[in-house]
Design an enzyme around this catalytic site. Structure first.
Site, PDB file in Angstrom:
ATOM      1  N   CYS A  75       0.751  -1.309   0.197  1.00 11.46           N
ATOM      2  CA  CYS A  75       0.486   0.264   0.106  1.00 11.46           C
ATOM      3  C   CYS A  75       0.532   1.084  -0.385  1.00 11.46           C
ATOM      4  O   CYS A  75       1.242   1.775   0.730  1.00 11.46           O
ATOM      5  CB  CYS A  75      -1.233  -0.119   1.083  1.00 11.46           C
ATOM      6  SG  CYS A  75      -2.128   1.521   1.732  1.00 11.46           S
ATOM      7  N   GLU A 113      -3.992   1.099  -6.664  1.00 12.08           N
ATOM      8  CA  GLU A 113      -2.774  -0.095  -6.595  1.00 12.08           C
ATOM      9  C   GLU A 113      -2.767  -0.086  -8.165  1.00 12.08           C
ATOM     10  O   GLU A 113      -3.929   0.406  -9.243  1.00 12.08           O
ATOM     11  CB  GLU A 113      -3.309  -1.518  -5.861  1.00 12.08           C
ATOM     12  CG  GLU A 113      -2.618  -2.579  -5.644  1.00 12.08           C
ATOM     13  CD  GLU A 113      -1.330  -2.075  -4.636  1.00 12.08           C
ATOM     14  OE1 GLU A 113      -0.620  -1.888  -6.131  1.00 12.08           O
ATOM     15  OE2 GLU A 113      -1.264  -2.394  -4.107  1.00 12.08           O
TER      16      GLU A 113
END
Length: 363
Positions: free
Chosen positions: A2, A129
């Site tokens: 992340c 992402e």
């Protein structure tokens, strides 16, 4: 992994959107620590080293506070261990933006805060992402599925999909959390975006030569859930519902090893593709979140993405607050490519983005 998030709510909205339940089941609204609400800056594109809102036990700051009383604080992304000996935290020679759930007990940087009960919840609209492709990477925005009306989240004794009972809230003049009463229900009931609740660890570092303490955090990551594996093989550890958040933060009742059992891969998130505009962490505008049409490049949509598109077509959603550009932007994807064609939708997400499309503040 992340490496990029968004949190676009204003400080008072973050407080209302992060209501929690204490051990007795009372719904409470956390207050901001000290002057942290003034330090917080909304952003469509938060990267490591920037400041983010986190929820944690008030006991970490006030020794006689109840462990199950929560407070909001601003912390820097990228954990600096309390034992770090340099006077400049930027001299750390390894990344602590993320920590793998599988090896938390093997690395001193994470083991120490974990065993001290220094658990926190990072709050965000969602995270970005990138899916690897033949010639480039396609970014996606990933978040909790949204519902109409007041935000309802699961409690321990609820079945999946059963509406929660909304308790009622009112402000208290004392520091700490806010209790709720019937007469002020309409003033405090949160009807906006359901924030993503990400499990993290934090630490407090003070320069060896003296100075103000620095609170920093790391995002716990784990294997991606089945519906996200087509984008990336890792994801942040997500706490789904009030009971999971309560147990993760209540280090007095829930010991470290038991808390780790809360971190499970679950198909609780949905997503949509966004423009490569977000690749550059200096870009901070609604375009970062704008859904795009991948046309022939897109694979067969998942159940989660179908649910998102249905929500776009049928729901209503309040406008978002403007963002602020006054935070540090480092790392992440910086290569710029031509943005994909944007979807022409008049749904709530589109309205929300248009409502937030104002000139960012620069204070």
């Amino acid at each position: 992994m992340c490496g990029r998030t968004a949190c676009t709510l204003a400080a008072d909205e973050v407080s209302r959107a992060s209501q929690y339940r204490d051990r007795g089941g009372q719904r409470r609204q956390p207050r901001w620590k000290d002057g942290d609400s003034d330090k917080y800056r909304p952003s469509y594109n938060k990267s490591p080293q920037s400041l983010s809102p986190v929820l944690l036990s008030q006991r970490h700051f006030v020794k006689n506070a109840p462990v199950d009383e929560c407070v909001l604080a601003v912390m820097r992304w990228g954990l600096v261990p309390a034992w770090f000996k340099e006077n400049d935290p930027n001299k750390m020679q390894y990344s602590t933006n993320n920590c793998r759930s599988e090896t938390l007990l093997e690395k001193k940087s994470y083991k120490d805060p974990l065993l001290k009960g220094q658990r926190c919840v990072i709050l965000a609209d969602g995270f970005y992402e990138w899916r690897r492709q033949e010639k480039d990477k396609q970014p996606f925005f990933i978040y909790f599925p949204q519902t109409q009306g007041p935000v309802h989240v699961k409690t321990e004794d609820q079945d999946e999909g059963t509406p929660c009972k909304e308790d009622l809230q009112t402000c208290s003049s004392e520091e700490g959390s806010v209790d709720q009463k019937e007469e002020d229900k309409e003033d405090h009931e949160w009807r906006g975006w359901r924030l993503l609740t990400i499990a993290g660890l934090f630490d407090c570092w003070t320069p060896p030569s003296g100075g103000d303490p620095l609170y920093t955090y790391t995002v716990i990551t784990m294997d991606a859930s089945p519906n996200l594996q087509g984008i990336h093989d890792r994801m942040p550890a997500i706490l789904d519902g009030e009971e999971e958040v309560r147990r993760w933060l209540d280090f007095g009742e829930v010991k470290s090893l038991d808390a780790l059992k809360l971190l499970q891969s679950k198909n609780t998130l949905t997503f949509h593709p966004v423009s490569s505009f977000v690749n550059n962490s200096r870009n901070n505008s609604p375009e970062c979140l704008q859904p795009v049409d991948l046309q022939a490049k897109e694979t067969k949509p998942s159940a989660s993405s179908k649910m998102m598109m249905g929500w776009l077509k049928s729901s209503t959603h309040p406008k978002r607050k403007e963002s602020d550009t006054g935070e540090v932007k480092q790392e992440g994807h910086t290569r710029e490519t031509r943005p994909e064609k944007q979807l022409k939708t008049a749904g709530p997400l589109q309205q929300w983005l248009q409502g937030a499309n104002k000139k960012p503040r620069t204070n």
